[in-house]
Design an enzyme around this catalytic site. Structure first.
Site, short mmCIF file in Angstrom:
data_model
loop_
_atom_site.label_atom_id
_atom_site.label_comp_id
_atom_site.label_asym_id
_atom_site.label_seq_id
_atom_site.Cartn_x
_atom_site.Cartn_y
_atom_site.Cartn_z
N ASP A 13 0.81 -1.23 0.00
CA ASP A 13 0.00 0.00 0.00
C ASP A 13 0.85 1.27 0.00
OD1 ASP A 13 -2.26 -1.63 0.12
OD2 ASP A 13 -2.21 -1.66 2.31
N LYS A 16 1.89 2.04 -5.10
CA LYS A 16 2.43 1.43 -6.33
C LYS A 16 1.51 1.72 -7.52
CE LYS A 16 2.34 -2.55 -4.26
NZ LYS A 16 2.02 -2.14 -2.88
N GLY A 40 -4.61 -4.31 -3.77
CA GLY A 40 -5.57 -3.25 -4.08
C GLY A 40 -4.78 -2.02 -4.46
N HIS A 41 -4.77 -1.68 -5.73
CA HIS A 41 -3.96 -0.56 -6.22
C HIS A 41 -4.90 0.55 -6.68
CE1 HIS A 41 -0.31 -3.39 -7.10
NE2 HIS A 41 -0.74 -3.46 -5.86
N GLN A 219 1.82 -6.12 -3.07
CA GLN A 219 2.35 -6.24 -1.69
C GLN A 219 3.66 -5.46 -1.56
OE1 GLN A 219 1.20 -9.61 -3.17
NE2 GLN A 219 -0.71 -8.67 -2.60
P1 GDP Z 1 -0.75 0.35 -3.51
O1 GDP Z 1 -1.36 -0.91 -3.03
O2 GDP Z 1 0.71 0.40 -3.26
O3 GDP Z 1 -1.07 0.67 -4.95
O4 GDP Z 1 -1.40 1.52 -2.64
P2 GDP Z 1 -2.96 1.68 -2.27
O5 GDP Z 1 -3.66 2.17 -3.47
O6 GDP Z 1 -3.49 0.47 -1.59
O7 GDP Z 1 -2.87 2.80 -1.14
C1 GDP Z 1 -2.33 4.04 -1.36
C2 GDP Z 1 -3.41 5.09 -1.09
O8 GDP Z 1 -2.80 6.35 -0.97
C3 GDP Z 1 -4.41 5.24 -2.23
O9 GDP Z 1 -5.65 5.58 -1.69
C4 GDP Z 1 -3.85 6.39 -3.05
O10 GDP Z 1 -4.85 7.10 -3.77
C5 GDP Z 1 -3.28 7.26 -1.97
N1 GDP Z 1 -2.10 8.06 -2.33
C6 GDP Z 1 -1.08 7.72 -3.16
N2 GDP Z 1 -0.13 8.70 -3.14
C7 GDP Z 1 -0.57 9.62 -2.28
C8 GDP Z 1 -0.02 10.85 -1.79
O11 GDP Z 1 1.08 11.28 -2.14
N3 GDP Z 1 -0.76 11.55 -0.87
C9 GDP Z 1 -1.97 11.11 -0.43
N4 GDP Z 1 -2.62 11.84 0.47
N5 GDP Z 1 -2.52 9.97 -0.87
C10 GDP Z 1 -1.82 9.23 -1.76
P1 IMO Z 2 -1.01 -4.20 -2.16
O1 IMO Z 2 -0.57 -4.78 -3.48
C1 IMO Z 2 -0.98 -4.62 2.17
C2 IMO Z 2 -1.13 -8.69 3.76
C3 IMO Z 2 -2.36 -9.13 4.52
C4 IMO Z 2 -1.73 -10.10 5.51
C5 IMO Z 2 -0.65 -10.77 4.67
C6 IMO Z 2 -1.04 -12.12 4.08
O2 IMO Z 2 -2.28 -3.45 -2.24
O3 IMO Z 2 0.10 -3.45 -1.53
P2 IMO Z 2 -2.64 -12.80 2.07
O4 IMO Z 2 -4.10 -12.57 1.84
O5 IMO Z 2 -1.77 -12.23 1.00
O6 IMO Z 2 -2.31 -14.24 2.35
O7 IMO Z 2 -2.30 -12.02 3.44
O8 IMO Z 2 -0.35 -9.87 3.62
N1 IMO Z 2 -1.38 -8.17 2.40
C7 IMO Z 2 -1.29 -6.88 2.07
N2 IMO Z 2 -1.03 -5.79 2.81
N3 IMO Z 2 -1.12 -4.49 0.84
C8 IMO Z 2 -1.35 -5.56 0.06
O9 IMO Z 2 -1.36 -5.50 -1.29
C9 IMO Z 2 -1.49 -6.82 0.67
N4 IMO Z 2 -1.74 -8.08 0.22
C10 IMO Z 2 -1.66 -8.88 1.29
O10 IMO Z 2 -2.97 -8.04 5.16
O11 IMO Z 2 -1.09 -9.38 6.53
MG MG Z 3 -2.90 -1.58 -1.78
#
Ligand code: GDP
Ligand code: IMO
Ligand code: MG
Length: 424
Positions: A13, A16, A40-41, A219
């Site tokens: 998270d 990416k 979840g991206h 991840q």
């Molecule tokens: P990922 O799994 O690495 O793609 O990240 P996620 O999408 O799960 O979580 C990142 C969250 O932060 C998302 O809701 C993005 O829209 C948000 N986000 C990304 N970059 C920034 C930033 O620079 N500032 C803020 N406030 N939010 C951001």
């Molecule tokens: P993105 O790509 C954050 C965590 C789960 C748990 C562990 C194992 O959005 O960054 P799993 O269901 O994979 O067997 O769970 O990994 N986990 C994540 N944490 N971002 C993710 O994906 C994750 N995918 C799995 O919360 O701790």
């Molecule tokens: Mg994510």
């Protein structure tokens, strides 16, 4: 042209999705190489927010081919629902390609994931309950079903009879019958047929023709099955090594690895997290950063930036450039703590301790940096940032030894300061 890897430098998270969306302007292919719909991206374009689980974050651009590689475990039901949702949002999904060697997530994997967690009780991993771990277990046990098996009904039945009759017999009363599962999956097979191909060959040919490939990790480094905080990890290899394995791209094609990190640290699920803040600082990061899981909605644990973890991520992944996200979230802190090392039983650690007992009990030591106390979400050039924010970025570069090529100050694509070359 060569390939670039995007890798999470923390526990996932990190942003990416946003960075892949930015890099999409420079590439021809975006490839997911591991994980499944546990990811979840998020991509924000104006009023529209796209939450991608299985589909690579380049899908919003018609000129890009989005590839789901052999290393991904695919729940076809989720994939098709995601495609339907994107289509409803006006996105053309005709350029998605799916490896015929990718393994399938089956209904019994989801039941086993939940059952395993229940059994672990208070020691549970906190998985996403998407069946990811059990799907990779079956893959390693050589009992998995692959995308190509969907096009051979006899083989599909034969394999299912073995796994459902034996390995997953405990779920007999909860699962649909074998016939029902076969007909459901044959239905998915028809819909995904146009996407299914030898994606390794596709990528190889593209690279040979001088096209650029972006390998998008899910991840993060600390969730890697080998290099992460085992057993509190996912069941695949998000690190850059996994990128070549899970895409079938030869390792010598990769010339750059971009590590994505937050200006602080978050983690979802259980496991050690030395700089976690249980106080109002952690709460504030969570509230301002809206730290709730994209896939499960769970509250993310929050803590201060940890240079030990970053140095480890740089080492394990061979990171050549960093993208720092969510710097805006720290804008209201008077002082910002940065963890520079750990202490355990009188011993100082400046590198990630290989002994998990040390990491679990590690006491972080911090240096304090002055906050900037002003809104930076409108900054578009590095010089727009207040001096204290610039100092914070410079300090992270110093502690990691790697240049920060992009600084993100908000979720929108244009809320990004590009400081260096994103791809060579
Ligand atoms: P990922 O799994 O690495 O793609 O990240 P996620 O999408 O799960 O979580 C990142 C969250 O932060 C998302 O809701 C993005 O829209 C948000 N986000 C990304 N970059 C920034 C930033 O620079 N500032 C803020 N406030 N939010 C951001
Ligand atoms: P993105 O790509 C954050 C965590 C789960 C748990 C562990 C194992 O959005 O960054 P799993 O269901 O994979 O067997 O769970 O990994 N986990 C994540 N944490 N971002 C993710 O994906 C994750 N995918 C799995 O919360 O701790
Ligand atoms: Mg994510």
């Amino acid at each position: 042209m060569p390939a670039t890897v995007i890798v999470g430098a923390q526990w996932g998270d990190e942003g990416k999705g946003k960075l892949t969306d930015i890099l999409a302007d420079h590439v021809d292919y975006v490839v997911r190489y591991q994980g499944g719909d546990n990811a979840g991206h998020t991509i924000v374009h104006g009023d529209e927010t796209f939450k991608l689980h299985l589909i690579p974050s380049g899908v919003l651009y018609p000129g890009i081919t989005s590839v789901i590689g052999n290393g991904v475990v695919v729940n076809p039901k989720v994939l098709l629902a995601e495609i339907d949702e994107l289509n409803a949002q006006g996105v053309d999904t005709s350029n998605i390609r799916l490896s015929n060697n990718a393994h399938l997530v089956m209904p019994y994997h989801i039941l086993l994931d939940r059952a395993n967690e229940e059994k672990l009780g208070s020691g549970q991993i906190g998985t996403t309950h998407k069946g990811i771990g059990p799907a990779y277990v079956d893959k390693a046990s050589r009992l998995g079903l692959r995308v190509q098996d969907l096009y051979n009904e006899d083989l599909l039945r034969e394999k299912l009879e073995i796994v459902m009759g034996d390995r997953y017999s405990q779920f007999a009363s909860e699962l649909p019958s074998l016939d029902v599962i076969v007909s459901e999956y044959l239905g998915y097979a028809e819909r995904i047929r146009p996407m299914v191909t030898d994606t390794s060959l596709l990528l190889h040919r593209a690279l040979m023709q001088g096209q650029r490939v972006l390998l998008e990790g899910a991840q993060g480094t600390l969730l890697d099955i080998d290099h992460g905080t085992y057993p509190f990890v996912t069941s695949s290899s998000p690190c850059s090594g996994g990128a070549v394995e899970g895409s079938g791209v030869g390792v010598t094609h990769v010339d750059s690895v971009i590590g994505i990190l937050k200006a602080y640290v978050t983690r979802v699920g259980s496991g050690p997290f030395p700089t976690e803040q249980f106080n109002s600082d952690g709460q504030k990061m969570g509230e301002i950063g809206q730290e709730f899981g994209t896939t499960t909605g769970r509250k993310r644990r929050c803590g201060w930036f940890d240079a030990v973890l970053l140095r480890y991520a740089v080492r394990i992944n061979g990171i050549t450039g960093l993208a720092l996200t969510k710097l805006d979230v720290l804008s209201t802190f008077d002082t910002i703590s940065v963890c520079t090392g750990y202490r355990h039983e009188g011993i100082e650690y400046s590198e990630f301790p290989a002994d998990q007992r040390v990491f679990q009990a590690a006491e972080p030591h911090y240096e304090q940096l002055t906050g900037w106390n002003e809104d930076i979400s409108g900054a578009r050039k590095f010089s727009d940032l207040p001096q204290a924010a610039q100092d914070y970025v410079h300090r992270i570069e110093e502690l990691s030894g790697v240049p920060i090529v992009a600084v993100s100050v908000g979720p929108e694509k244009d809320q990004t300061i590009i400081r260096g070359e994103l791809v060579p």
